[in-house]
Design an enzyme around this catalytic site. Sequence first.
Site, PDB file in Angstrom:
ATOM      1  N   ASP A  85       0.855  -1.194   0.000  1.00 42.98           N
ATOM      2  CA  ASP A  85       0.000   0.000   0.000  1.00 42.98           C
ATOM      3  C   ASP A  85       0.896   1.252   0.000  1.00 42.98           C
ATOM      4  O   ASP A  85       1.838   1.340   0.791  1.00 42.98           O
ATOM      5  CB  ASP A  85      -0.871  -0.047   1.268  1.00 42.98           C
ATOM      6  CG  ASP A  85      -2.055   0.903   1.209  1.00 42.98           C
ATOM      7  OD1 ASP A  85      -2.471   1.270   0.096  1.00 42.98           O
ATOM      8  OD2 ASP A  85      -2.575   1.245   2.285  1.00 42.98           O
ATOM      9  N   ASP A 107       2.621   5.232  -5.200  1.00 40.34           N
ATOM     10  CA  ASP A 107       1.954   6.504  -4.933  1.00 40.34           C
ATOM     11  C   ASP A 107       2.862   7.651  -5.361  1.00 40.34           C
ATOM     12  O   ASP A 107       3.723   8.093  -4.603  1.00 40.34           O
ATOM     13  CB  ASP A 107       1.601   6.593  -3.449  1.00 40.34           C
ATOM     14  CG  ASP A 107       0.944   7.918  -3.088  1.00 40.34           C
ATOM     15  OD1 ASP A 107       0.864   8.811  -3.958  1.00 40.34           O
ATOM     16  OD2 ASP A 107       0.513   8.057  -1.932  1.00 40.34           O
ATOM     17  N   GLU A 137      -1.804   6.078  -8.196  1.00 40.27           N
ATOM     18  CA  GLU A 137      -2.634   7.111  -7.553  1.00 40.27           C
ATOM     19  C   GLU A 137      -2.595   8.408  -8.345  1.00 40.27           C
ATOM     20  O   GLU A 137      -1.540   8.846  -8.789  1.00 40.27           O
ATOM     21  CB  GLU A 137      -2.165   7.374  -6.111  1.00 40.27           C
ATOM     22  CG  GLU A 137      -2.968   8.510  -5.447  1.00 40.27           C
ATOM     23  CD  GLU A 137      -2.754   8.642  -3.939  1.00 40.27           C
ATOM     24  OE1 GLU A 137      -2.491   7.617  -3.285  1.00 40.27           O
ATOM     25  OE2 GLU A 137      -2.841   9.773  -3.439  1.00 40.27           O
ATOM     26  N   ASN A 233     -10.320   0.186   0.387  1.00 43.64           N
ATOM     27  CA  ASN A 233      -9.333   0.006   1.452  1.00 43.64           C
ATOM     28  C   ASN A 233      -9.933   0.374   2.803  1.00 43.64           C
ATOM     29  O   ASN A 233     -10.459   1.472   2.970  1.00 43.64           O
ATOM     30  CB  ASN A 233      -8.121   0.899   1.207  1.00 43.64           C
ATOM     31  CG  ASN A 233      -7.356   0.531  -0.060  1.00 43.64           C
ATOM     32  OD1 ASN A 233      -7.746  -0.379  -0.788  1.00 43.64           O
ATOM     33  ND2 ASN A 233      -6.278   1.228  -0.306  1.00 43.64           N
ATOM     34  N   VAL A 234      -9.815  -0.555   3.736  1.00 42.75           N
ATOM     35  CA  VAL A 234     -10.319  -0.320   5.090  1.00 42.75           C
ATOM     36  C   VAL A 234      -9.207  -0.684   6.071  1.00 42.75           C
ATOM     37  O   VAL A 234      -8.683  -1.787   6.028  1.00 42.75           O
ATOM     38  CB  VAL A 234     -11.549  -1.216   5.388  1.00 42.75           C
ATOM     39  CG1 VAL A 234     -11.992  -1.045   6.827  1.00 42.75           C
ATOM     40  CG2 VAL A 234     -12.692  -0.900   4.441  1.00 42.75           C
ATOM     41  N   ASN A 235      -8.828   0.252   6.910  1.00 46.31           N
ATOM     42  CA  ASN A 235      -7.827  -0.071   7.925  1.00 46.31           C
ATOM     43  C   ASN A 235      -8.211   0.509   9.277  1.00 46.31           C
ATOM     44  O   ASN A 235      -8.294  -0.212  10.275  1.00 46.31           O
ATOM     45  CB  ASN A 235      -6.445   0.442   7.501  1.00 46.31           C
ATOM     46  CG  ASN A 235      -5.359   0.046   8.486  1.00 46.31           C
ATOM     47  OD1 ASN A 235      -5.454  -0.995   9.138  1.00 46.31           O
ATOM     48  ND2 ASN A 235      -4.326   0.865   8.612  1.00 46.31           N
TER      49      ASN A 235
END
Length: 287
Positions: A85, A107, A137, A233-235
């Site tokens: 990520d 990124d 990105e 995306n989940v964090n």
Amino acid sequence: MHVHPKASYREVLEDANAKGYAVGQFNLNGLEYLQAIVEVAEEERSPVILGVSVSSMKYIGLHYLTALADAAKLRARVPVILHLDHGPNFEVVQQAIRGGFDSVMYDGSEHELDRNIAETRRVVDAAHAAGVDVEGELGQIAGTEDEVSVDEREAMLARVDDAIRFAEETGIDALAPALGTAHGMYRTAPEIDFGRLENIFEKTKKPIVLHGGSGVPDDDIRRAISLGVAKINVNTEAQMEFNRIVREKLDNDPKLYDSRKYLGPAREAVKEIVRKKIRLFGSHNRY
Ligand SMILES: [Zn+2]
């Protein structure tokens, strides 16, 4: 039902776009997270993406990360994708590629468009040569702590024309455009620019990735998926739940010394967050 446990990042996201669901990326912040994410993915028959931040790469160690992910993949009957990520530069991305990651995000959003395209293209060439997929990105995805004015917000969002060029000239497998979401936990619900999302997906045909998925209202998530979002995306939400349980267990029993007695319940709590998201994203019963 088809079983493709070896499906790639690209294949998993293309299937999601074709069938109108999204795949969750949940961060691998430690062993308990890995166990929680993969166990639920198996129970829900859902593909899953293990997100690894650069800070987790340093904290856990590349050799442990890939060995842990391999151990999970070996037994899984659903696709389990190990994904870097926000890779900040070519060198870090290259480490992940050589270390055995399935996909990487580069990124380059700090650079202006031409430089972002050139750097991303370089990553794509190296990654694809190694059979690794790439997420790029475009625009700038803020943190929820950032104070952003209306004008600043507009300037940070991905431009449709830029997205077309970016997708064509870089050869990326998935696109993470800034659409109004942010990293962290929101104080007020984010305003996603759905028109922009729809336009970018229609014109690039790339699976769209939504960063900052923690705390986005369910209806907005469903609408985003219907317009081309294939990965979310989940964090933060999982981390907050993990920490809430650890704090509760330790506060309730000051004599507690067996780490498993608070890490185990925290792992269960992460499982329920992951399950809720998988069902919301519609990725269950796919494999
Ligand atoms: Zn992100």
